[in-house]
Each structure stands twice: as structure tokens, then as C-alpha cells.
Design a protein around this motif. Structure first.
Motif, PDB file in Angstrom:
ATOM      1  N   GLU A  21      10.766 -11.910  -2.300  1.00 64.05           N
ATOM      2  CA  GLU A  21      12.207 -11.638  -2.265  1.00 64.05           C
ATOM      3  C   GLU A  21      12.580 -11.158  -0.851  1.00 64.05           C
ATOM      4  O   GLU A  21      11.706 -10.940  -0.006  1.00 64.05           O
ATOM      5  CB  GLU A  21      12.567 -10.576  -3.300  1.00 64.05           C
ATOM      6  CG  GLU A  21      12.214 -10.937  -4.735  1.00 64.05           C
ATOM      7  CD  GLU A  21      13.108 -12.034  -5.285  1.00 64.05           C
ATOM      8  OE1 GLU A  21      14.145 -12.343  -4.664  1.00 64.05           O
ATOM      9  OE2 GLU A  21      12.768 -12.589  -6.351  1.00 64.05           O
ATOM     10  N   SER A  22      13.841 -10.976  -0.617  1.00 65.11           N
ATOM     11  CA  SER A  22      14.274 -10.526   0.708  1.00 65.11           C
ATOM     12  C   SER A  22      13.761  -9.117   0.972  1.00 65.11           C
ATOM     13  O   SER A  22      13.470  -8.344   0.045  1.00 65.11           O
ATOM     14  CB  SER A  22      15.793 -10.547   0.798  1.00 65.11           C
ATOM     15  OG  SER A  22      16.359  -9.573  -0.054  1.00 65.11           O
ATOM     16  N   ALA A  23      13.632  -8.779   2.248  1.00 63.64           N
ATOM     17  CA  ALA A  23      13.132  -7.456   2.633  1.00 63.64           C
ATOM     18  C   ALA A  23      14.000  -6.348   2.057  1.00 63.64           C
ATOM     19  O   ALA A  23      13.488  -5.304   1.618  1.00 63.64           O
ATOM     20  CB  ALA A  23      13.063  -7.352   4.152  1.00 63.64           C
ATOM     21  N   SER A  24      15.298  -6.553   2.022  1.00 61.12           N
ATOM     22  CA  SER A  24      16.195  -5.516   1.495  1.00 61.12           C
ATOM     23  C   SER A  24      15.996  -5.324  -0.004  1.00 61.12           C
ATOM     24  O   SER A  24      16.033  -4.184  -0.500  1.00 61.12           O
ATOM     25  CB  SER A  24      17.647  -5.886   1.782  1.00 61.12           C
ATOM     26  OG  SER A  24      17.974  -7.143   1.199  1.00 61.12           O
ATOM     27  N   TRP A  60       0.452   2.914  -3.732  1.00 58.15           N
ATOM     28  CA  TRP A  60       0.748   4.350  -3.678  1.00 58.15           C
ATOM     29  C   TRP A  60       1.564   4.674  -2.434  1.00 58.15           C
ATOM     30  O   TRP A  60       2.510   5.476  -2.487  1.00 58.15           O
ATOM     31  CB  TRP A  60      -0.546   5.156  -3.675  1.00 58.15           C
ATOM     32  CG  TRP A  60      -0.328   6.637  -3.653  1.00 58.15           C
ATOM     33  CD1 TRP A  60      -0.110   7.454  -4.715  1.00 58.15           C
ATOM     34  CD2 TRP A  60      -0.279   7.473  -2.482  1.00 58.15           C
ATOM     35  NE1 TRP A  60       0.065   8.752  -4.295  1.00 58.15           N
ATOM     36  CE2 TRP A  60      -0.035   8.791  -2.930  1.00 58.15           C
ATOM     37  CE3 TRP A  60      -0.430   7.235  -1.118  1.00 58.15           C
ATOM     38  CZ2 TRP A  60       0.059   9.862  -2.046  1.00 58.15           C
ATOM     39  CZ3 TRP A  60      -0.328   8.307  -0.240  1.00 58.15           C
ATOM     40  CH2 TRP A  60      -0.081   9.599  -0.716  1.00 58.15           C
ATOM     41  N   LEU A  61       1.222   4.059  -1.310  1.00 59.29           N
ATOM     42  CA  LEU A  61       1.999   4.267  -0.084  1.00 59.29           C
ATOM     43  C   LEU A  61       3.457   3.851  -0.287  1.00 59.29           C
ATOM     44  O   LEU A  61       4.373   4.475   0.256  1.00 59.29           O
ATOM     45  CB  LEU A  61       1.392   3.470   1.075  1.00 59.29           C
ATOM     46  CG  LEU A  61       0.052   3.953   1.627  1.00 59.29           C
ATOM     47  CD1 LEU A  61      -0.453   2.980   2.683  1.00 59.29           C
ATOM     48  CD2 LEU A  61       0.170   5.356   2.204  1.00 59.29           C
ATOM     49  N   THR A 107      11.239  -3.003   7.057  1.00 61.22           N
ATOM     50  CA  THR A 107      10.238  -3.968   7.538  1.00 61.22           C
ATOM     51  C   THR A 107       8.829  -3.540   7.142  1.00 61.22           C
ATOM     52  O   THR A 107       8.019  -4.354   6.677  1.00 61.22           O
ATOM     53  CB  THR A 107      10.334  -4.119   9.066  1.00 61.22           C
ATOM     54  OG1 THR A 107      11.650  -4.541   9.421  1.00 61.22           O
ATOM     55  CG2 THR A 107       9.324  -5.145   9.560  1.00 61.22           C
ATOM     56  N   LEU A 108       8.534  -2.253   7.317  1.00 61.86           N
ATOM     57  CA  LEU A 108       7.216  -1.745   6.947  1.00 61.86           C
ATOM     58  C   LEU A 108       6.997  -1.875   5.445  1.00 61.86           C
ATOM     59  O   LEU A 108       5.905  -2.266   4.991  1.00 61.86           O
ATOM     60  CB  LEU A 108       7.076  -0.281   7.376  1.00 61.86           C
ATOM     61  CG  LEU A 108       5.773   0.415   6.976  1.00 61.86           C
ATOM     62  CD1 LEU A 108       4.561  -0.292   7.566  1.00 61.86           C
ATOM     63  CD2 LEU A 108       5.810   1.888   7.391  1.00 61.86           C
ATOM     64  N   THR A 109       7.998  -1.552   4.656  1.00 58.53           N
ATOM     65  CA  THR A 109       7.901  -1.670   3.195  1.00 58.53           C
ATOM     66  C   THR A 109       7.600  -3.106   2.780  1.00 58.53           C
ATOM     67  O   THR A 109       6.747  -3.350   1.926  1.00 58.53           O
ATOM     68  CB  THR A 109       9.201  -1.191   2.530  1.00 58.53           C
ATOM     69  OG1 THR A 109       9.431   0.171   2.869  1.00 58.53           O
ATOM     70  CG2 THR A 109       9.126  -1.335   1.018  1.00 58.53           C
TER      71      THR A 109
END
Length: 241
Positions: free
Chosen positions: A52-55, A125-126, A137-139
């Protein structure tokens, strides 16, 4: 020779180690529990796809930190009995006199599957940490990493574990032939799942091999003989004492 010594000689050696069937049941139960608990805590919503999209991905983890944390716990926990299963079955196959590469391949696959699943659980967990999911972006990157380790990495290792059990079991008739053949089919599908890294429609192989494989391990774990004497009995009589 004393009577006590005679009793020790006559008594069959204990196989040692936990029952692999029970270990497989625990791993499967923890896997299902993680899905069910996560769905309940999110109101029926399962994990968002990293495709899915990053958002959208970031929004899911931002809205469900507790469900994500609990899911990571079950995912990590399910890897532990799987690793013990691989070690136990490897030792049992050697005790049964299997001297082909199968047990070693299966042990390698089981350890790889367990480690990949632990890694996926740690990454998930992170994703439950609010200070991380504020970075979209990191997510998204971590979501992809959790997917590839807990998906392709885990399933390919699981396929090797199943193949390492099914091939010797088929040749030496440790389990019913139909069960061994089903194991080989599941193992083949699991190995083919790596193609989903380039061909996304093949991702359907991941849940098929994952849950089909865990169910197969439950059946094989209970039916695999403990020693050569048990292996020499007909498969249908192995439950008798």
C-alpha cells in the motif's frame, strides 16, 4: 549380572527431547493467536500490506501500536518452538539411522525459518514505537523488511524443513505415503514462493505454504517414530503401546 542390570538392558532407550508434534501445535497455536488477537484489537483489520502507499502503511501502525506490539510478541514466540522442533526431529532422524543429507537440510531450514521469524517479530515490534512511525519513509521500509523476513525468508526455510523430513519419511516409510507426498508438495510450493520477490501475484504461495506447512509439521511430528523398533512397525500400529 544383577536383576537391576537386566531390567536396564531390556528396557528400550528413551528417545529424549520434547514431543515434536506438541512443539508444532504450540508454534501453530501462537501463529493463529497472533492473527486473532491482532484482528480483535484492530476491530477486524489485519496487518496492512507494505505494498500500500507509504502514508497508508504509516497510518495503520500509528493507529494500532498496541495491536502491533502484541502481534510481534506472538510472532516472535512462535519461532521458538519451531526451532526446537527442528533440533528435535534432526536428532530423532539420526537415531532412526537416516544417513542422507535430508536431516541436515531440514535442520538448516528449520533454524533459518525460526531466525527469520524472530527477526520479523523484532521489526514488527519496532513498528509499534510511536517515535519510529512518525517517520513515514522509515515505517514503510521496516514494513517491507518485516514482510520479506516473515514471508519469503520464513516460508523458504520452512519448505526446507518439511522436505528434509518428508523425503526420508517417504523412502523409509516413517509416515503414511500420502502424508509424505503432501509434505513434498507443500515444500515445493514453499521453495517456489521466492519467485514472489519478482512476481507479486505469486505471493498467494506464502500463506498457503505457511499454514499448510505448519499443519503438516503437526501431523508429521506425532507420527514420526521414536526409534528403530517403532519404525519397523506398520504405520497404522505406531500409536499402540
Amino acid at each position: 549380572m544383577t536383576d537391576a542390570t537386566l531390567q536396564r538392558v531390556d528396557r528400550p532407550a528413551r528417545s529424549g527431547g520434547p514431543n515434536p508434534g506438541i512443539l508444532a501445535v504450540v508454534s501453530l497455536a501462537l501463529t493463529l493467536a497472533g492473527l486473532i488477537v491482532g484482528a480483535v484489537m484492530t476491530g477486524g483489520q489485519f496487518f496492512v500490506s507494505p505494498f500500500e502507499s507509504a502514508s497508508q502503511v504509516a497510518a495503520y501502525f500509528q493507529a494500532n501500536p498496541e495491536a502491533t506490539r502484541i502481534s510481534s510478541l506472538f510472532i516472535f514466540g512462535s519461532a521458538v518452538p519451531l526451532g526446537i522442533f527442528a533440533a528435535t526431529v534432526y536428532a530423532r532422524q539420526l537415531r532412526l539411522g537416516v544417513r542422507v543429507p535430508g536431516p541436515g537440510i531440514g535442520f538448516f531450514g528449520g533454524v533459518a525459518a525460526s531466525v527469520f521469524l524472530m527477526l520479523s517479530g523484532c521489526v514488527i515490534w519496532l513498528l509499534s514505537r510511536p517515535e519510529i512511525t512518525t517517520d513515514v519513509t522509515l515505517t514503510h521500509a521496516l514494513a517491507f523488511f518485516a514482510f520479506i523476513t516473515g514471508g519469503v525468508g520464513f516460508v523458504v526455510g520452512l519448505g526446507l524443513l518439511i522436505a528434509g523430513i518428508a523425503v526420508p519419511a517417504l523412502i523409509l516409510r516413517f509416515v503414511p505415503r500420502w502424508l509424505a507426498w503432501i509434505g513434498l508438495v507443500i515444500a515445493a510450493l514453499a521453495e517456489l514462493s521466492f519467485l514472489s520477490m519478482a512476481i507479486e501475484p505469486l505471493q498467494f504461495l506464502l500463506p498457503v505454504a505457511r499454514f499448510g506447512g505448519l499443519i503438516w509439521l503437526v501431523a508429521a511430528g506425532f507420527l514420526l517414530p521414536q526409534n528403530r523398533a517403532a519404525a519397523n512397525r506398520p504405520v497404522s500400529n505406531r500409536g499402540e503401546r
